[in-house]
Design a protein around this motif. Structure first.
Motif, short mmCIF file in Angstrom:
data_model
loop_
_atom_site.label_atom_id
_atom_site.label_comp_id
_atom_site.label_asym_id
_atom_site.label_seq_id
_atom_site.Cartn_x
_atom_site.Cartn_y
_atom_site.Cartn_z
N ILE A 106 0.62 -1.04 -0.24
CA ILE A 106 -0.12 0.27 -0.32
C ILE A 106 0.80 1.15 0.74
O ILE A 106 0.82 2.29 -0.90
CB ILE A 106 -1.17 -0.29 0.97
N ASP A 107 1.97 1.26 0.73
CA ASP A 107 2.96 2.23 1.18
C ASP A 107 3.33 2.69 -0.39
O ASP A 107 3.24 3.86 -0.44
CB ASP A 107 4.09 1.99 2.47
N GLU A 108 3.86 1.82 -1.46
CA GLU A 108 4.35 1.57 -2.21
C GLU A 108 3.98 2.31 -3.19
O GLU A 108 4.19 3.37 -4.30
CB GLU A 108 4.75 -0.04 -2.81
N LEU A 109 2.59 1.64 -3.05
CA LEU A 109 1.22 2.23 -4.39
C LEU A 109 0.83 3.47 -4.30
O LEU A 109 0.55 4.17 -5.03
CB LEU A 109 -0.31 1.10 -4.38
N LYS A 110 1.03 3.61 -2.16
CA LYS A 110 -0.07 4.69 -2.95
C LYS A 110 0.79 6.18 -2.88
O LYS A 110 0.62 7.10 -3.35
CB LYS A 110 0.39 5.00 -0.44
N LEU A 111 1.87 6.48 -3.37
CA LEU A 111 2.74 6.89 -3.92
C LEU A 111 2.34 7.20 -5.35
O LEU A 111 2.08 8.73 -6.17
CB LEU A 111 4.41 6.92 -4.42
N ASN A 112 1.63 6.69 -6.28
CA ASN A 112 1.35 6.89 -7.83
C ASN A 112 0.39 7.98 -7.44
O ASN A 112 -0.06 8.84 -8.49
CB ASN A 112 0.64 5.33 -8.86
N ALA B 138 -17.19 1.33 -1.20
CA ALA B 138 -15.81 1.10 -1.17
C ALA B 138 -15.93 -0.94 -1.70
O ALA B 138 -15.70 -0.77 -2.93
CB ALA B 138 -14.80 0.91 -0.32
N ARG B 139 -16.88 -1.34 -1.59
CA ARG B 139 -16.56 -2.60 -1.31
C ARG B 139 -17.13 -3.16 -2.93
O ARG B 139 -16.78 -4.17 -3.54
CB ARG B 139 -17.45 -3.20 -0.74
N GLN B 140 -18.65 -2.51 -3.41
CA GLN B 140 -19.30 -2.94 -4.02
C GLN B 140 -18.61 -1.90 -5.47
O GLN B 140 -18.81 -2.76 -6.47
CB GLN B 140 -21.00 -2.43 -4.03
N PHE B 141 -18.36 -1.17 -4.83
CA PHE B 141 -17.33 -0.16 -6.00
C PHE B 141 -16.38 -0.89 -7.11
O PHE B 141 -15.89 -0.24 -8.11
CB PHE B 141 -17.45 1.26 -6.02
N ILE B 142 -15.99 -1.89 -6.00
CA ILE B 142 -14.71 -2.18 -6.63
C ILE B 142 -14.57 -2.97 -7.89
O ILE B 142 -13.88 -3.09 -8.71
CB ILE B 142 -13.69 -3.54 -4.95
N ASN B 143 -15.86 -3.83 -7.86
CA ASN B 143 -16.77 -4.81 -8.41
C ASN B 143 -16.66 -3.86 -9.94
O ASN B 143 -16.79 -4.19 -11.30
CB ASN B 143 -17.56 -5.51 -8.01
N VAL B 144 -17.56 -2.92 -9.58
CA VAL B 144 -17.67 -1.82 -10.45
C VAL B 144 -16.80 -1.34 -11.34
O VAL B 144 -16.65 -1.43 -12.42
CB VAL B 144 -18.96 -0.76 -9.88
N TYR B 145 -15.33 -0.58 -11.04
CA TYR B 145 -14.77 0.00 -11.32
C TYR B 145 -14.25 -0.99 -12.20
O TYR B 145 -13.49 -0.90 -13.16
CB TYR B 145 -14.04 0.15 -10.17
N MET C 22 -3.37 -0.08 -11.45
CA MET C 22 -2.01 0.61 -10.72
C MET C 22 -3.78 1.19 -8.92
O MET C 22 -3.75 0.94 -8.16
CB MET C 22 -1.91 1.80 -10.61
N LEU C 23 -4.92 1.99 -9.26
CA LEU C 23 -5.60 2.64 -8.14
C LEU C 23 -6.85 1.30 -7.63
O LEU C 23 -6.64 0.86 -6.44
CB LEU C 23 -6.74 2.93 -8.75
N LEU C 24 -6.94 0.89 -8.52
CA LEU C 24 -7.58 -0.95 -8.39
C LEU C 24 -7.05 -1.56 -7.79
O LEU C 24 -7.65 -2.22 -6.71
CB LEU C 24 -8.16 -0.69 -9.45
N GLU C 25 -5.68 -1.79 -7.51
CA GLU C 25 -5.23 -2.75 -6.85
C GLU C 25 -4.71 -2.05 -5.61
O GLU C 25 -5.06 -2.95 -4.34
CB GLU C 25 -3.32 -2.62 -7.24
#
Length: 364
Positions: free
Chosen positions: A41-47, A203-210, A219-222
């Motif tokens: 998370i800390d790594e991906l957060k930079l993007n 958040a839980r539902q939109f992850i599937n929608v996105y 990257m944002l999805l992960e």
């Protein structure tokens, strides 16, 4: 004076607790796995942070912010988001910006407590307040954005009443013909507008929608999936703490068999108020108070006689332990549990120099 006797209590039947010891016996994510997830998370957060800082286009910035909020990760970027929205608030919208951008900007500004005039929609409406060229020049994103924005108007702001009504009707007509992603976005909005959704469920539902969106940011999805798992693990630990507190410390099933057992529901209620990890202690404390208030409600509705309840009310109002001796045993136990819960929280808050807040709560 002897304790008041127990007799002639009203009887009610509540649905039993569905959860049992689930959160005690079922382990959440291991500490080693959580550590690995947090590192990722800390790594991906930079993007995403970099994208927010470098994007100067209003439309792109607002869509990115909205997507982050849907995915439940916007709390990581509060500073960057505040800077963007404050800048838009200062400079206003460009005359050439489309309805989707204006509607999304209007909604996000008001959502963050920034003033936004509904007059920004005037250029999209005719003299009667109807949308200009409905269905021909506006995209589905335009109509959806306007419909969602209409829920952020105050009762005296009538400018979008007719437009939002016609936008909804048009969306209902075309929803079945849309691509999978837009079909989900529109049908969900028609069922429950964005303003009225619970953030964690969203958040839980939109992850599937996105995942259905063709131009999604992988990257944002992960990042969102990992963050959801991390936050969910924290919520699981909070529920474990509350379940043990209820079972070993309170033993409410034995002491108050007439009352509802709703500790999990109390915690879920508080995640709807603030789900972020930084509010963990506040969430636990508020869930405890809600749980005890539910029992208190049942004491008044299911347990006490008028004479007992009058004395019980006086004891709570005065907050005097000496009056407890005059109460029936279970009401005496409840008052001690409530008093001890507040004292324990007060001790915890002393570390933050905020223990005075418990005095205010006790007075209320």
């Amino acid at each position: 004076m002897e304790s008041l006797s127990m007799h002639h209590y009203p009887v009610g039947v509540f649905h039993p607790n569905l959860w049992g010891d689930y959160f005690i016996t079922h382990a959440s994510t291991s500490s080693n796995e959580l550590s690995q997830i947090q590192s990722k998370i800390d790594e991906l957060k930079l993007n995403p942070s970099k994208m927010l800082k470098e994007t100067t286009n209003h439309h792109q910035s607002l869509v990115l912010i909205d997507t982050m909020q849907h995915l439940g990760v916007a709390y990581h970027f509060e500073i960057e988001i505040d800077e963007i929205l404050n800048k838009i608030h200062r400079t206003g919208f460009n005359p050439s910006e489309d309805m989707q951008t204006v509607a999304l900007g209007f909604r996000l500004l008001r959502q963050h407590g920034l003033p936004a005039s509904p007059d920004v929609f005037t250029k999209f409406l005719d003299e009667d307040g109807d949308l200009l060229n409905l269905g021909s020049t506006q995209s589905i994103e335009d109509l959806l954005g306007l419909y969602e924005a209409s829920y952020f108007l105050t009762p005296d702001e009538k400018i979008l009443e007719k437009a939002a009504y016609h936008a909804r009707n048009h969306l209902e007509l075309v929803v079945d013909d849309l691509n999978p992603y837009m079909k989900q976005m529109v049908s969900r909005a028609l069922q429950i507008p964005r303003l009225k959704r619970v953030e964690r469920l969203e958040a839980r539902q939109f992850i599937n929608v996105y995942e259905l969106q063709q131009n999604r940011i992988e990257m944002l999805l992960e990042f969102a999936k990992l963050d959801f798992q991390c936050v969910q693990s924290l919520h699981h630990e909070e529920l474990r703490h509350l379940s043990l507190w209820k079972k070993e410390h309170l033993r409410t099933e034995t002491k108050f068999p007439f009352a509802r057992d709703r500790v999990v529901e109390s915690h879920f209620w508080m995640t709807g108020v603030y789900f972020e990890p930084c509010y963990s202690s506040a969430r636990i404390f508020a869930a405890k108070i809600l749980y005890l208030m539910a029992i208190l409600d049942d004491i008044y509705d299911q347990r006490g006689t008028p004479e007992e309840l009058q004395l019980f009310t006086e004891t709570i109002n005065r907050w005097e332990l000496k009056n407890c001796d005059k109460l029936p045993e279970d009401l005496k136990q409840y008052f001690h549990i409530l008093d001890n819960t507040l004292k324990e929280s007060q001790e915890e808050l002393k570390l933050e120099h905020k223990s005075f807040r418990i005095e205010y709560l006790r007075d209320e």
